[in-house]
Design a protein around this motif. Structure first.
Motif, PDB file in Angstrom:
ATOM      1  N   GLY A  39       0.820  -1.205   0.000  1.00  0.00           N
ATOM      2  CA  GLY A  39       0.000   0.000   0.000  1.00  0.00           C
ATOM      3  C   GLY A  39       0.850   1.250   0.000  1.00  0.00           C
ATOM      4  O   GLY A  39       0.439   2.283   0.540  1.00  0.00           O
ATOM      5  N   SER A  40       2.028   1.170  -0.611  1.00  0.00           N
ATOM      6  CA  SER A  40       2.980   2.280  -0.584  1.00  0.00           C
ATOM      7  C   SER A  40       2.565   3.418  -1.505  1.00  0.00           C
ATOM      8  O   SER A  40       1.803   3.228  -2.459  1.00  0.00           O
ATOM      9  N   GLY A  41       3.128   4.603  -1.223  1.00  0.00           N
ATOM     10  CA  GLY A  41       2.919   5.753  -2.084  1.00  0.00           C
ATOM     11  C   GLY A  41       3.654   5.600  -3.405  1.00  0.00           C
ATOM     12  O   GLY A  41       4.534   4.741  -3.558  1.00  0.00           O
ATOM     13  N   GLU A  42       3.300   6.461  -4.354  1.00  0.00           N
ATOM     14  CA  GLU A  42       3.844   6.333  -5.705  1.00  0.00           C
ATOM     15  C   GLU A  42       5.362   6.426  -5.727  1.00  0.00           C
ATOM     16  O   GLU A  42       6.023   5.770  -6.541  1.00  0.00           O
ATOM     17  N   GLN A  43       5.955   7.215  -4.817  1.00  0.00           N
ATOM     18  CA  GLN A  43       7.400   7.395  -4.821  1.00  0.00           C
ATOM     19  C   GLN A  43       8.143   6.194  -4.247  1.00  0.00           C
ATOM     20  O   GLN A  43       9.365   6.142  -4.292  1.00  0.00           O
ATOM     21  N   ILE A  67      -3.186   0.526   2.464  1.00  0.00           N
ATOM     22  CA  ILE A  67      -4.218  -0.437   2.851  1.00  0.00           C
ATOM     23  C   ILE A  67      -4.139  -0.802   4.328  1.00  0.00           C
ATOM     24  O   ILE A  67      -5.093  -1.278   4.911  1.00  0.00           O
ATOM     25  N   HIS A  68      -2.984  -0.577   4.949  1.00  0.00           N
ATOM     26  CA  HIS A  68      -2.730  -0.887   6.358  1.00  0.00           C
ATOM     27  C   HIS A  68      -2.594  -2.410   6.575  1.00  0.00           C
ATOM     28  O   HIS A  68      -3.061  -3.220   5.779  1.00  0.00           O
ATOM     29  N   HIS A  69      -1.944  -2.714   7.681  1.00  0.00           N
ATOM     30  CA  HIS A  69      -1.547  -4.098   7.940  1.00  0.00           C
ATOM     31  C   HIS A  69      -2.743  -5.039   8.045  1.00  0.00           C
ATOM     32  O   HIS A  69      -2.817  -6.064   7.362  1.00  0.00           O
ATOM     33  N   GLY A  70      -3.709  -4.693   8.927  1.00  0.00           N
ATOM     34  CA  GLY A  70      -4.855  -5.579   9.116  1.00  0.00           C
ATOM     35  C   GLY A  70      -5.682  -5.788   7.866  1.00  0.00           C
ATOM     36  O   GLY A  70      -5.918  -6.925   7.439  1.00  0.00           O
ATOM     37  N   PRO A  71      -6.158  -4.713   7.211  1.00  0.00           N
ATOM     38  CA  PRO A  71      -6.923  -4.892   5.972  1.00  0.00           C
ATOM     39  C   PRO A  71      -6.116  -5.565   4.860  1.00  0.00           C
ATOM     40  O   PRO A  71      -6.685  -6.273   4.033  1.00  0.00           O
ATOM     41  N   MET A 155     -12.060 -11.092  10.480  1.00  0.00           N
ATOM     42  CA  MET A 155     -10.809 -10.782   9.814  1.00  0.00           C
ATOM     43  C   MET A 155     -10.013  -9.738  10.610  1.00  0.00           C
ATOM     44  O   MET A 155     -10.576  -8.999  11.420  1.00  0.00           O
ATOM     45  N   PRO A 156      -8.710  -9.675  10.381  1.00  0.00           N
ATOM     46  CA  PRO A 156      -7.916  -8.583  10.971  1.00  0.00           C
ATOM     47  C   PRO A 156      -8.461  -7.238  10.514  1.00  0.00           C
ATOM     48  O   PRO A 156      -9.067  -7.122   9.449  1.00  0.00           O
ATOM     49  N   THR A 157      -8.217  -6.199  11.320  1.00  0.00           N
ATOM     50  CA  THR A 157      -8.772  -4.883  11.036  1.00  0.00           C
ATOM     51  C   THR A 157      -7.682  -3.819  11.053  1.00  0.00           C
ATOM     52  O   THR A 157      -6.550  -4.076  11.454  1.00  0.00           O
ATOM     53  N   LYS A 158      -8.072  -2.613  10.610  1.00  0.00           N
ATOM     54  CA  LYS A 158      -7.172  -1.462  10.697  1.00  0.00           C
ATOM     55  C   LYS A 158      -7.073  -1.063  12.156  1.00  0.00           C
ATOM     56  O   LYS A 158      -7.969  -0.448  12.709  1.00  0.00           O
ATOM     57  N   HIS A 159      -5.971  -1.380  12.773  1.00  0.00           N
ATOM     58  CA  HIS A 159      -5.864  -1.339  14.230  1.00  0.00           C
ATOM     59  C   HIS A 159      -4.392  -1.400  14.567  1.00  0.00           C
ATOM     60  O   HIS A 159      -3.614  -2.030  13.856  1.00  0.00           O
ATOM     61  N   GLY A 160      -3.978  -0.752  15.648  1.00  0.00           N
ATOM     62  CA  GLY A 160      -2.587  -0.872  16.064  1.00  0.00           C
ATOM     63  C   GLY A 160      -2.198  -2.290  16.400  1.00  0.00           C
ATOM     64  O   GLY A 160      -1.028  -2.666  16.303  1.00  0.00           O
ATOM     65  N   ALA A 161      -3.182  -3.081  16.802  1.00  0.00           N
ATOM     66  CA  ALA A 161      -2.993  -4.515  17.028  1.00  0.00           C
ATOM     67  C   ALA A 161      -4.007  -5.222  16.134  1.00  0.00           C
ATOM     68  O   ALA A 161      -5.122  -5.530  16.558  1.00  0.00           O
ATOM     69  N   PRO A 162      -3.687  -5.472  14.867  1.00  0.00           N
ATOM     70  CA  PRO A 162      -4.693  -5.851  13.860  1.00  0.00           C
ATOM     71  C   PRO A 162      -5.393  -7.169  14.096  1.00  0.00           C
ATOM     72  O   PRO A 162      -6.446  -7.409  13.521  1.00  0.00           O
TER      73      PRO A 162
END
Length: 441
Positions: A39-43, A67-71, A155-162
């Motif tokens: 899910g990195s930026g274009e650069q 996209i973040h780790h959990g999603p 499912m895992p979620t967008k969360h500091g602890a996914p």
């Protein structure tokens, strides 16, 4: 399944050097197929894509957003053609020698959710130093899972602890034994400075150090704020045993906290959040997954024994908050109460946004799509008065006080020019939200 055929999943964000280390160290010992969810930026993503292209049997899947780790893990689990054991690795894991996957595969028995580094957390996802009653948390930094079993749980979620949501679901279902910890992996992960490692090196938050907090700091802050608000709400509730009814159903942890404080408490809830319904149901004695606006007078009469009605993000989301309060007033007992959490539309941050025309909608807050009504402290009080209630207790929740001298002076000057007490208006602009307790007149 042969060890070298077990698929590997890793989520990447803005760090080609981490992916280089992961793939080079893994390929030095294993030939397994690898999928990088990016899910990195274009650069950044072109460099990561180039790294992946240098290694055989590595698939690179890029999203045009973080996209973040959990999603990212959830997308892979739900969309890739995976069967049997699946290995998940953090992008900052470095493989020191062969043997770790063989040991993990031997420990993963049919019917188990997964094996790896397991520690204990509370229901908010924070580490705790006790095990009795705690949630067993399987870290996604290195875990081997049975994909068919994993897909049966949240499912895992967008969360500091996914992995919090699936681990909570296992815990509440009494199935924590489906997750098993591995001692050598825990030793490898906790040994971040000196000493011998068995198979792996993992410098915690390697991605964070290179590319920012990855949302963890923001999540920690929001989690603490939610915990503080729950405690404030609890102080306004009647002593137990009691019957509580929450309209909004936004926080299953409040229901659980109330029942843990007094097991004889009955907690009912109604709310239109189907994504949270399964979690809330496990915490409540009864859950009505519906918009509170659809509840009629008969429904409220049937729940006339309620000791306290909790309105959590209900009034501002209601199409007719006056009618909602009026229906409660018709059936509420003389000794019962209403406790409401209401965002403050008079917050200084909102005033500034309006002044500069920054009214872009967002996923949460006063400009979220679910927000139907705005209230200030004065209009909140008037809303309850007109519905036949008397405010007996209230507290502002101040999370972002105005600390800019120039803006503060301008706000005082503006309100004074309109004939309003500038100090009172300044104080009213500090609260992010209000907590109100009301009783029938």
């Amino acid at each position: 399944m042969h060890i070298d055929t077990i698929p590997v999943i890793s989520v990447s964000y803005n760090s080609a050097e981490l992916i280089e280390d992961l793939l080079s160290s893994f390929r030095a010992h294993y030939r397994n197929p690898v999928t990088i969810i990016d899910g990195s930026g274009e650069q950044h993503y072109r460099a990561i894509e180039a790294v992946c292209a240098r290694y055989d049997d590595v698939r690179f899947i890029h999203f045009d957003y973080n996209i973040h780790h959990g999603p990212g893990m959830a997308w892979a689990f739900q969309n890739l053609e995976l069967q049997g054991p699946v290995l998940v690795l953090d992008s900052d894991v470095f493989i020191l020698k062969r043997g770790f996957l063989e040991d993990m595969a031997q420990r993963l028995q049919p019917g188990m959710y997964g094996v790896g580094y397991v520690n204990h957390v509370n229901e908010g996802g924070y580490d705790v130093d006790y095990e009795q009653g705690a949630v067993r948390y399987l870290h996604p930094a290195c875990m081997l899972v049975n994909i068919e079993v994993l897909r049966q749980w949240p499912m895992p979620t967008k969360h500091g602890a996914p992995m919090t949501e699936p681990m909570l679901a296992l815990h509440r279902a009494g199935q924590g034994q489906l997750v098993q910890g591995i001692d050598w992996l825990k030793e490898d992960f906790l040994n971040t400075t000196t000493g011998e490692r068995h198979y792996l090196r993992h410098d915690w938050q390697g991605t964070v150090k290179r590319s920012g907090s990855y949302g963890l700091d923001e999540w920690n802050q929001k989690s603490r704020q939610a915990a503080e608000l729950r405690l404030m709400v609890q102080t306004m509730l009647p002593p137990g045993p009691r019957l509580l009814f929450e309209l909004g159903a936004n926080d299953a942890l409040l229901a659980r906290a109330c029942k843990e404080a007094d097991p004889a408490t009955r907690y009912l809830a109604a709310g239109s959040h189907p994504d949270k319904a399964s979690v809330t149901q496990n915490a409540c004695d009864a859950l009505y997954p519906c918009d509170p606006d659809t509840l009629d007078d008969a429904f409220f009469r049937d729940h006339g024994a309620t000791d306290c009605w909790i309105l959590d993000q209900a009034l501002e989301r209601s199409a007719a908050p006056e009618q909602l309060l009026a229906r409660i007033r018709k059936c509420i007992r003389p000794d019962a109460s209403v406790v409401a959490v209401i965002p403050n539309a008079q917050h200084w941050g909102m005033l500034l946004r309006m002044a500069i025309g920054d009214l872009a909608y967002s996923a949460e807050g006063l400009l979220s799509p679910g927000q139907r009504r705005w209230f200030s402290r004065v209009t909140m009080f008037e809303l309850f008065r007109q519905a036949g209630f008397r405010i007996v207790q209230g507290a502002p929740v101040i999370r972002q006080p105005l600390q800019h001298p120039g803006v503060a002076a301008a706000l005082r000057q503006l309100t004074a020019s309109m004939g309003v007490d500038p100090e009172l208006a300044f104080q009213d602009a500090q609260a992010d939200l209000y907590l109100i307790k009301a009783v029938p007149c």
